[in-house]
Design a protein around this motif. Structure first.
Motif, PDB file in Angstrom:
ATOM      1  N   MET A   1      69.699 121.077 123.308  1.00  0.00           N
ATOM      2  CA  MET A   1      68.754 122.040 123.854  1.00  0.00           C
ATOM      3  C   MET A   1      68.267 122.937 122.730  1.00  0.00           C
ATOM      4  O   MET A   1      69.068 123.436 121.946  1.00  0.00           O
ATOM      5  CB  MET A   1      69.472 122.865 124.941  1.00  0.00           C
ATOM      6  N   THR A   2      66.959 123.113 122.658  1.00  0.00           N
ATOM      7  CA  THR A   2      66.413 124.045 121.671  1.00  0.00           C
ATOM      8  C   THR A   2      66.751 125.472 122.117  1.00  0.00           C
ATOM      9  O   THR A   2      67.143 125.704 123.255  1.00  0.00           O
ATOM     10  CB  THR A   2      64.881 123.963 121.607  1.00  0.00           C
ATOM     11  N   ARG A   3      66.532 126.417 121.242  1.00  0.00           N
ATOM     12  CA  ARG A   3      66.538 127.797 121.687  1.00  0.00           C
ATOM     13  C   ARG A   3      65.413 127.954 122.702  1.00  0.00           C
ATOM     14  O   ARG A   3      64.304 127.475 122.495  1.00  0.00           O
ATOM     15  CB  ARG A   3      66.318 128.735 120.479  1.00  0.00           C
ATOM     16  N   PHE A   4      65.728 128.582 123.828  1.00  0.00           N
ATOM     17  CA  PHE A   4      64.706 128.883 124.826  1.00  0.00           C
ATOM     18  C   PHE A   4      64.157 130.273 124.546  1.00  0.00           C
ATOM     19  O   PHE A   4      64.874 131.146 124.053  1.00  0.00           O
ATOM     20  CB  PHE A   4      65.309 128.876 126.244  1.00  0.00           C
ATOM     21  N   GLY A   5      62.899 130.499 124.913  1.00  0.00           N
ATOM     22  CA  GLY A   5      62.329 131.833 124.742  1.00  0.00           C
ATOM     23  C   GLY A   5      60.860 131.729 124.424  1.00  0.00           C
ATOM     24  O   GLY A   5      60.180 130.803 124.863  1.00  0.00           O
ATOM     25  N   ARG A   6      60.360 132.680 123.680  1.00  0.00           N
ATOM     26  CA  ARG A   6      58.973 132.638 123.248  1.00  0.00           C
ATOM     27  C   ARG A   6      58.968 131.913 121.914  1.00  0.00           C
ATOM     28  O   ARG A   6      59.521 132.396 120.934  1.00  0.00           O
ATOM     29  CB  ARG A   6      58.431 134.065 123.104  1.00  0.00           C
ATOM     30  N   ARG A   7      58.400 130.716 121.902  1.00  0.00           N
ATOM     31  CA  ARG A   7      58.443 129.890 120.700  1.00  0.00           C
ATOM     32  C   ARG A   7      57.031 129.671 120.166  1.00  0.00           C
ATOM     33  O   ARG A   7      56.086 129.492 120.929  1.00  0.00           O
ATOM     34  CB  ARG A   7      59.090 128.528 121.037  1.00  0.00           C
ATOM     35  N   ARG A   8      56.921 129.645 118.836  1.00  0.00           N
ATOM     36  CA  ARG A   8      55.616 129.393 118.226  1.00  0.00           C
ATOM     37  C   ARG A   8      55.270 127.909 118.231  1.00  0.00           C
ATOM     38  O   ARG A   8      54.115 127.527 118.066  1.00  0.00           O
ATOM     39  CB  ARG A   8      55.633 129.833 116.752  1.00  0.00           C
ATOM     40  N   GLU A   9      56.286 127.053 118.349  1.00  0.00           N
ATOM     41  CA  GLU A   9      56.080 125.616 118.204  1.00  0.00           C
ATOM     42  C   GLU A   9      55.294 125.026 119.380  1.00  0.00           C
ATOM     43  O   GLU A   9      55.288 125.560 120.472  1.00  0.00           O
ATOM     44  CB  GLU A   9      57.431 124.900 118.084  1.00  0.00           C
ATOM     45  N   SER A  10      54.676 123.892 119.118  1.00  0.00           N
ATOM     46  CA  SER A  10      53.937 123.171 120.162  1.00  0.00           C
ATOM     47  C   SER A  10      54.915 122.449 121.084  1.00  0.00           C
ATOM     48  O   SER A  10      56.107 122.303 120.781  1.00  0.00           O
ATOM     49  CB  SER A  10      53.006 122.148 119.520  1.00  0.00           C
ATOM     50  N   LEU A  11      54.382 121.953 122.196  1.00  0.00           N
ATOM     51  CA  LEU A  11      55.188 121.148 123.115  1.00  0.00           C
ATOM     52  C   LEU A  11      55.835 119.979 122.377  1.00  0.00           C
ATOM     53  O   LEU A  11      57.032 119.703 122.556  1.00  0.00           O
ATOM     54  CB  LEU A  11      54.285 120.630 124.254  1.00  0.00           C
ATOM     55  N   ALA A  12      55.059 119.296 121.540  1.00  0.00           N
ATOM     56  CA  ALA A  12      55.586 118.131 120.820  1.00  0.00           C
ATOM     57  C   ALA A  12      56.692 118.542 119.857  1.00  0.00           C
ATOM     58  O   ALA A  12      57.705 117.851 119.720  1.00  0.00           O
ATOM     59  CB  ALA A  12      54.458 117.425 120.067  1.00  0.00           C
ATOM     60  N   GLU A  13      56.510 119.682 119.198  1.00  0.00           N
ATOM     61  CA  GLU A  13      57.533 120.135 118.245  1.00  0.00           C
ATOM     62  C   GLU A  13      58.825 120.519 118.965  1.00  0.00           C
ATOM     63  O   GLU A  13      59.928 120.222 118.492  1.00  0.00           O
ATOM     64  CB  GLU A  13      56.986 121.308 117.423  1.00  0.00           C
ATOM     65  N   LEU A  14      58.688 121.167 120.108  1.00  0.00           N
ATOM     66  CA  LEU A  14      59.878 121.521 120.889  1.00  0.00           C
ATOM     67  C   LEU A  14      60.599 120.260 121.367  1.00  0.00           C
ATOM     68  O   LEU A  14      61.827 120.143 121.256  1.00  0.00           O
ATOM     69  CB  LEU A  14      59.483 122.390 122.090  1.00  0.00           C
ATOM     70  N   ALA A  15      59.825 119.308 121.892  1.00  0.00           N
ATOM     71  CA  ALA A  15      60.427 118.065 122.392  1.00  0.00           C
ATOM     72  C   ALA A  15      61.123 117.325 121.261  1.00  0.00           C
ATOM     73  O   ALA A  15      62.219 116.782 121.424  1.00  0.00           O
ATOM     74  CB  ALA A  15      59.353 117.184 123.038  1.00  0.00           C
ATOM     75  N   ARG A  16      60.499 117.337 120.108  1.00  0.00           N
ATOM     76  CA  ARG A  16      61.083 116.615 118.975  1.00  0.00           C
ATOM     77  C   ARG A  16      62.388 117.258 118.523  1.00  0.00           C
ATOM     78  O   ARG A  16      63.348 116.561 118.178  1.00  0.00           O
ATOM     79  CB  ARG A  16      60.079 116.572 117.819  1.00  0.00           C
ATOM     80  N   GLU A  17      62.416 118.586 118.520  1.00  0.00           N
ATOM     81  CA  GLU A  17      63.634 119.291 118.102  1.00  0.00           C
ATOM     82  C   GLU A  17      64.812 118.898 119.015  1.00  0.00           C
ATOM     83  O   GLU A  17      65.911 118.589 118.536  1.00  0.00           O
ATOM     84  CB  GLU A  17      63.386 120.813 118.163  1.00  0.00           C
ATOM     85  N   ALA A  18      64.567 118.876 120.316  1.00  0.00           N
ATOM     86  CA  ALA A  18      65.641 118.516 121.257  1.00  0.00           C
ATOM     87  C   ALA A  18      65.995 117.038 121.149  1.00  0.00           C
ATOM     88  O   ALA A  18      67.178 116.670 121.131  1.00  0.00           O
ATOM     89  CB  ALA A  18      65.208 118.861 122.688  1.00  0.00           C
ATOM     90  N   ALA A  19      64.967 116.188 121.072  1.00  0.00           N
ATOM     91  CA  ALA A  19      65.218 114.743 121.031  1.00  0.00           C
ATOM     92  C   ALA A  19      65.981 114.361 119.773  1.00  0.00           C
ATOM     93  O   ALA A  19      66.916 113.550 119.821  1.00  0.00           O
ATOM     94  CB  ALA A  19      63.891 113.988 121.106  1.00  0.00           C
ATOM     95  N   ASP A  20      65.588 114.942 118.652  1.00  0.00           N
ATOM     96  CA  ASP A  20      66.276 114.606 117.400  1.00  0.00           C
ATOM     97  C   ASP A  20      67.751 114.994 117.463  1.00  0.00           C
ATOM     98  O   ASP A  20      68.625 114.242 117.008  1.00  0.00           O
ATOM     99  CB  ASP A  20      65.595 115.299 116.213  1.00  0.00           C
ATOM    100  N   ALA A  21      68.022 116.165 118.030  1.00  0.00           N
ATOM    101  CA  ALA A  21      69.421 116.595 118.138  1.00  0.00           C
ATOM    102  C   ALA A  21      70.212 115.632 119.025  1.00  0.00           C
ATOM    103  O   ALA A  21      71.338 115.239 118.699  1.00  0.00           O
ATOM    104  CB  ALA A  21      69.483 118.020 118.693  1.00  0.00           C
TER     105      ALA A  21
END
Lengths: 369, 369
Positions: B1-21
């Motif tokens: 799970m990524t950090r939840f909150g107000r994020r600057r990243e795009s949807l794709a960047e958020l998804a990638r961060e979680a998927a990669d982990a």
């Protein structure tokens, strides 16, 4: 399948019409899980919780309900998800409904929603879905030595088939001259090269019990979302995702291409039909349009393609299309296709395309042994 | 799970961060099929073909890709679809990613999109999702003899747990006084009774091979879409779909409620937590808030609920939430939950709610034998 076209009914009413027909035909089984193939119900029909809304509207509460979406292949993806569910052993009977209500919203809104199925960078360059189709058409004609007139054979055939389908959006024949005289959409594609915006729904019941038709297998594959990231040879006239999805579908079955009697392919733009037939492995590169010109893919020919009129003549309510293809094959395999019947059809293949070749589902169906 | 909150990243960047982990942790298996739980990517992130977009962004082409949506239970529905796929035998390894990007669009747009998850007639009457929650809260407090102050125990506990979660949107404690002093949203619900709008993603790898944690079963049920169509007793303080989904999940397993060590429930509004605990069968009608006041559902109590902070403190990127609940349970069952660890947890249950009780998914997980 409901009548496709410009319909006054709501999304829920269309879905109910198709679902009721499918459930009646299946003997009104208890539905454990509904899978809804819907591309953009929130933006096109004003509902962002369509799985729940439709389960209620169809009178299926407390059945489980899931919306499945993969752009214009949403209906095929919904059938795939249901197929997994039934094969898992956890779901005995699944209802699959593909539906879309499109003509009740202004065309610019529809266009804006459909444009969002493309890579954002390429969209920013001014590309539209018809523009991709036009690039592919220009390249296909040039690369394999065809004329613009030759390409008209695809919609002429689609309309000849659709004229025999009482629920088609455009149940009328058109001539090569009609195609060439129709308004330009994206050079060289004209109005009659492009599937229309339609309303409609289609439904299928999948069950662990034996039915008339069996879902033999499903193959599904993606390609690079941005067209410019596809670096393989002839990327403009060939979708790798079709090739991979077809390989996967056949590998999960004991069928070969020679077993297939009838095909449904995603002719959202005329050029996609010969491209798809080649990528699916039924014709050599650059030869499928020649076969179409020779009548080989027409009703009465050796390999009828889009006997139901295709997206072009049957109509293209985006979420419904993948299920409508399967409904057409079921009618063909059970000898109920009336004036468009392919005699003795026992195996059918449907190919559904989400995005410009980005997400492709190939489904094999056969008469139950 | 990524950090939840107000994020600057795009949807794709958020998804990638979680998927990669998730993929790194699983040893980088070949992914056959990705299932994306996304509520409204077209309206919130500008992409109407998110399954393809994300498969590309995650570097998983030509894997199959499907978006699964059931409003705020989209993540749980995606996991269910993947579970069916893996159990069918057709998919060996599935990647499930729940994600949403919400804070980059103006709040009125978010509100408008979320409002479309409700029956259109009730929406037209002026009801909003917080208003449903307020009606339920008022009725629950009155019916079972609680004060407004009592209800504050739910968010106070959520924040006490969330303060121990380094990736929570609000990793800080709040007091009863803070809750009661926070701005009114829909009387009697205040800001601290309502889950926030968040960005984030969570991912899980499901495989036919043995892992550390097993998805024991999934139960899923719907209820009438229009609240006014629910005619059963106490419909405002009880979701029949939770009861049916829980029955289905337990019926598909050999587990009983007594086996469950840790729960994740959908506390989008504070009152939903005690309602859910009662509908799931862990507490008698009207007693779950009393148990919460007694500390029974806190970390260290006999049945910790929302050890990860719940939707309230962990945050609520709508499509991500159903997967984030499962990630929390996996961390609990594998002893990796750090300062919020439930000692010796071997069985977990997650409940995810789409719409105001319209579409509910219950997932049981256990330590692999």
């Amino acid at each position: 399948m409901t009548r496709f076209g410009r319909r006054r009914e709501s999304l829920a009413e269309l879905a109910r019409e198709a679902a009721d027909a499918a459930l009646d035909e299946a003997g009104r089984p208890d539905v454990d899980h509904c899978f809804f193939g819907l591309q953009s119900p929130s933006e096109l029909a004003g509902d962002a919780n369509a799985a729940s809304m439709l389960a209620s509207a169809l009178g299926l509460v407390p059945a489980a309900a899931t919306r499945v979406e993969s752009a214009p292949s949403s209906g095929a993806s919904a059938l795939e998800a249901a197929w997994f569910a039934v094969r898992s052993g956890d779901v005995r009977t699944a209802l699959v409904v593909g539906a879309e209500s499109m003509t009740r919203v202004p065309t610019p809104v529809v266009s804006r929603v459909l444009a969002k199925t493309m890579d954002a960078r390429e969209r920013a360059l001014g590309l539209t879905m018809p523009a991709y189709g036009a690039l592919a058409a220009r390249r296909y004609l040039w690369r394999y030595g065809y004329s613009r007139e030759d390409l008209a054979a695809v919609p002429v055939k689609a309309h000849a088939h659709g004229a025999r389908h009482p629920r088609a959006h455009f149940a009328k024949e058109v001539s090569v001259e009609d195609v060439l005289a129709s308004p330009m959409i994206a050079d060289p594609l004209r109005t009659f090269d492009c599937a229309p915006v339609s309303d409609g729904a289609a439904a299928v019941v999948l069950t662990a019990d034996r039915g008339d038709v069996r879902v033999t297998s499903v193959g599904h594959a993606t390609d690079a979302y941005a067209f410019s990231d596809r670096t393989y040879t002839d990327a403009l006239t060939s979708f790798r995702a079709t090739r991979v999805a077809a390989e996967r579908a056949f590998a999960r079955s004991t069928l070969t291409r020679a077993d297939v009697d009838v095909l449904e392919v995603h002719d959202a733009f005329s050029v996609l039909e010969p491209m798809s037939l080649e990528d699916l492995g039924f014709f050599g590169t650059g030869t499928a349009l020649r076969a179409t010109l020779a009548g080989d893919t027409s009703l009465g020919g050796p390999l009828p393609v889009n006997a139901g009129g295709g997206l072009k003549a049957r109509g293209h309510p985006v979420g419904a299309t993948g299920v409508a293809q399967v409904v057409e094959l079921v009618e063909q395999l059970t000898g109920r296709a009336g004036g468009r019947q392919v005699d003795g059809a026992r195996v059918g293949l449907a190919q559904s395309v989400g995005g410009f070749g980005t997400n492709i589902v190939v489904t094999l169906l056969e008469v139950a042994a």
